[in-house]
Design an enzyme around this catalytic site. Sequence first.
Site, PDB file in Angstrom:
ATOM      1  N   ARG A 115      -8.424  22.330  -6.684  1.00  0.00           N
ATOM      2  CA  ARG A 115      -9.167  21.080  -6.465  1.00  0.00           C
ATOM      3  C   ARG A 115     -10.623  21.339  -6.076  1.00  0.00           C
ATOM      4  NH1 ARG A 115      -6.130  16.093  -6.008  1.00  0.00           N
ATOM      5  NH2 ARG A 115      -4.228  16.513  -7.100  1.00  0.00           N
ATOM      6  N   ARG A 122     -13.374  15.251  -4.289  1.00  0.00           N
ATOM      7  CA  ARG A 122     -13.983  14.276  -3.388  1.00  0.00           C
ATOM      8  C   ARG A 122     -14.672  14.842  -2.158  1.00  0.00           C
ATOM      9  NH1 ARG A 122      -8.787  10.442  -3.217  1.00  0.00           N
ATOM     10  NH2 ARG A 122      -7.865  12.520  -3.299  1.00  0.00           N
ATOM     11  N   ARG A 168     -18.563  10.421 -10.030  1.00  0.00           N
ATOM     12  CA  ARG A 168     -17.369   9.584 -10.045  1.00  0.00           C
ATOM     13  C   ARG A 168     -17.759   8.102  -9.997  1.00  0.00           C
ATOM     14  NH1 ARG A 168     -13.582   6.702  -8.704  1.00  0.00           N
ATOM     15  NH2 ARG A 168     -11.722   7.201  -7.500  1.00  0.00           N
ATOM     16  N   ASP A 212      -6.284  15.898 -15.045  1.00  0.00           N
ATOM     17  CA  ASP A 212      -5.184  15.658 -14.116  1.00  0.00           C
ATOM     18  C   ASP A 212      -3.874  16.011 -14.795  1.00  0.00           C
ATOM     19  OD1 ASP A 212      -4.841  14.389 -11.309  1.00  0.00           O
ATOM     20  OD2 ASP A 212      -3.160  13.663 -12.492  1.00  0.00           O
ATOM     21  N   TYR A 260       6.764  11.937 -10.936  1.00  0.00           N
ATOM     22  CA  TYR A 260       5.838  10.799 -11.091  1.00  0.00           C
ATOM     23  C   TYR A 260       6.346   9.806 -12.141  1.00  0.00           C
ATOM     24  CZ  TYR A 260       2.548  13.374  -8.236  1.00  0.00           C
ATOM     25  OH  TYR A 260       1.961  14.034  -7.189  1.00  0.00           O
TER      26      TYR A 260
HETATM   27  O1  1CP Z   1      -8.649  21.593  -9.318  1.00  0.00           O
HETATM   28  C1  1CP Z   1      -9.566  20.969  -9.863  1.00  0.00           C
HETATM   29  O2  1CP Z   1     -10.735  20.937  -9.421  1.00  0.00           O
HETATM   30  C2  1CP Z   1      -9.272  20.315 -11.217  1.00  0.00           C
HETATM   31  C3  1CP Z   1      -8.892  18.943 -11.182  1.00  0.00           C
HETATM   32  C4  1CP Z   1      -7.497  18.469 -10.801  1.00  0.00           C
HETATM   33  C5  1CP Z   1      -6.243  19.118 -10.847  1.00  0.00           C
HETATM   34  C6  1CP Z   1      -5.942  20.569 -11.149  1.00  0.00           C
HETATM   35  C7  1CP Z   1      -7.258  17.136 -10.418  1.00  0.00           C
HETATM   36  C8  1CP Z   1      -8.297  16.113 -10.242  1.00  0.00           C
HETATM   37  N1  1CP Z   1      -5.903  16.965 -10.294  1.00  0.00           N
HETATM   38  C9  1CP Z   1      -5.264  18.151 -10.524  1.00  0.00           C
HETATM   39  C10 1CP Z   1      -3.811  18.406 -10.549  1.00  0.00           C
HETATM   40  C11 1CP Z   1      -2.891  17.438  -9.895  1.00  0.00           C
HETATM   41  N2  1CP Z   1      -2.908  16.073  -9.951  1.00  0.00           N
HETATM   42  C12 1CP Z   1      -1.723  17.819  -9.204  1.00  0.00           C
HETATM   43  C13 1CP Z   1      -1.240  19.251  -9.065  1.00  0.00           C
HETATM   44  C14 1CP Z   1      -2.003  20.044  -8.083  1.00  0.00           C
HETATM   45  C15 1CP Z   1      -1.841  19.668  -6.644  1.00  0.00           C
HETATM   46  O3  1CP Z   1      -0.697  19.697  -6.165  1.00  0.00           O
HETATM   47  O4  1CP Z   1      -2.857  19.378  -6.004  1.00  0.00           O
HETATM   48  C16 1CP Z   1      -1.063  16.650  -8.780  1.00  0.00           C
HETATM   49  C17 1CP Z   1       0.226  16.545  -7.999  1.00  0.00           C
HETATM   50  C18 1CP Z   1      -1.819  15.543  -9.260  1.00  0.00           C
HETATM   51  C19 1CP Z   1      -1.476  14.100  -9.128  1.00  0.00           C
HETATM   52  C20 1CP Z   1      -2.580  13.316  -8.542  1.00  0.00           C
HETATM   53  N3  1CP Z   1      -3.734  13.002  -9.224  1.00  0.00           N
HETATM   54  C21 1CP Z   1      -2.697  12.823  -7.233  1.00  0.00           C
HETATM   55  C22 1CP Z   1      -1.654  12.982  -6.120  1.00  0.00           C
HETATM   56  C23 1CP Z   1      -0.795  11.779  -6.083  1.00  0.00           C
HETATM   57  C24 1CP Z   1       0.338  11.842  -5.082  1.00  0.00           C
HETATM   58  O5  1CP Z   1       0.273  11.086  -4.112  1.00  0.00           O
HETATM   59  O6  1CP Z   1       1.295  12.604  -5.287  1.00  0.00           O
HETATM   60  C25 1CP Z   1      -3.956  12.181  -7.133  1.00  0.00           C
HETATM   61  C26 1CP Z   1      -4.531  11.466  -5.950  1.00  0.00           C
HETATM   62  C27 1CP Z   1      -4.597  12.320  -8.402  1.00  0.00           C
HETATM   63  C28 1CP Z   1      -5.963  11.887  -8.789  1.00  0.00           C
HETATM   64  C29 1CP Z   1      -6.956  12.987  -8.820  1.00  0.00           C
HETATM   65  N4  1CP Z   1      -6.876  14.095  -9.638  1.00  0.00           N
HETATM   66  C30 1CP Z   1      -7.974  14.895  -9.486  1.00  0.00           C
HETATM   67  C31 1CP Z   1      -8.817  14.269  -8.510  1.00  0.00           C
HETATM   68  C32 1CP Z   1     -10.162  14.796  -8.064  1.00  0.00           C
HETATM   69  C33 1CP Z   1      -8.161  13.083  -8.095  1.00  0.00           C
HETATM   70  C34 1CP Z   1      -8.709  12.063  -7.115  1.00  0.00           C
HETATM   71  C35 1CP Z   1      -9.307  10.942  -7.900  1.00  0.00           C
HETATM   72  C36 1CP Z   1     -10.555  10.385  -7.320  1.00  0.00           C
HETATM   73  O7  1CP Z   1     -11.662  10.929  -7.519  1.00  0.00           O
HETATM   74  O8  1CP Z   1     -10.419   9.327  -6.706  1.00  0.00           O
END
Ligand code: 1CP
Length: 352
Positions: free
Chosen positions: A28, A32, A41, A78, A155
């Site tokens: 990540r 944010r 964003r 994502d 999911y």
């Molecule tokens: O790592 C990076 O910089 C690349 C971007 C990336 C990756 C690898 C994002 C951007 N998401 C992910 C993978 C991801 N997405 C995972 C697996 C890795 C981990 O466990 O962290 C998972 C479970 C998600 C699902 C997801 N997408 C969630 C979690 C939801 C939950 O409650 O279980 C969320 C909040 C997102 C949105 C998201 N994806 C990425 C970002 C920066 C965001 C936030 C969106 C925003 O800017 O508001």
Amino acid sequence: MSTPLQNDLYLRALNREETPRTPVWVMRQAGRYLPEYLKVRKQAGDFMTLCSTPDLACEVTLQPIDRFNLDAAILFSDILTIPDAMGLGLHFETGEGPKFSNPVRTAADVEKLPVPDPAQSLQYVMDAVSTIRRELNGRVPLIGFSGSPWTLATYMVEGGGSKDFSKVKGMLFSEPALLHKMLDKTAQSVISYLNAQVESGAQALMVFDTWGGVLSPANYREFSLRYMQQIVDGLTREADGRKVPVVLFTKNGGQWLDIMADTGCDGLGVDWTTDLADARARTGGKVALQGNLDPSVLYGSPESIRAQVKTVLDSYGSGPGHVFNLGHGIHQFVNPEHLGVMVEAVREQSAR
Ligand code: 1CP
């Protein structure tokens, strides 16, 4: 496509080759906690527009590379792009995270799930990959990724994030054959998606099994590991005359590192609940290890961050095969300068 890599420490470490220092990147890393990310964003309007506009996805991918000189870039996208392409209707509700309008609950829902053609509904991801690869211009390798079938299924069945996984576990125990059918379609989708990322320029692949750790050992083997094995077996492992390493990461999966290593992957992500020395002993030099600083360490003082980095480097010990990372994604409220302290500490302390 084949601009020579100026910094290939990350790929060499995954190959367990000697490197002059330990390479470092952060899960990540684009996100944010970075003010420059929040700006783009906002400009994009919403998260999916950011993911589906290749120039913007490229811009935020490069932000942490420019700021911290990390040793690898990871595609900004994502894991939920695949279920979205399967027709589940992904949307983000403010403050609530991702949601699906059409969750998968019945045999009819599973039956109608397509295996998406990446060149159709996921072409925007491939465009982001090729744009990022071009703009990186050989600075560092580009990591492509996807979720594991089990993690995606949580999911898809729950309809969003979950705390207790009641619906997907209900399906696992009462209709295991149905869940297997869904996991099989999802695994096929992941394989063609990741192979298309490699074709578009990804130089390493990571499979995020964020929720494998909520399963019992027997269920983990049957419902998560089995499908990650299918993926490892189905992936393109070489491109542009170079190996494309594959890294598997099961959060809270420390007890399964040995069977994960047996899949034939190149590296394993390790979270902070497992000591790297122990992980190394149990995987017997079969794989490289990535990790495993507790992300909360970055809330501490610069001195404490440097001390904790040393603890992680020392726990891995000498010899090749370590990629420094956090044990999970960086938290939203971390001071970005603290990540800078961590990266500097890894560089200085690991120099050989
Ligand atoms: O790592 C990076 O910089 C690349 C971007 C990336 C990756 C690898 C994002 C951007 N998401 C992910 C993978 C991801 N997405 C995972 C697996 C890795 C981990 O466990 O962290 C998972 C479970 C998600 C699902 C997801 N997408 C969630 C979690 C939801 C939950 O409650 O279980 C969320 C909040 C997102 C949105 C998201 N994806 C990425 C970002 C920066 C965001 C936030 C969106 C925003 O800017 O508001």
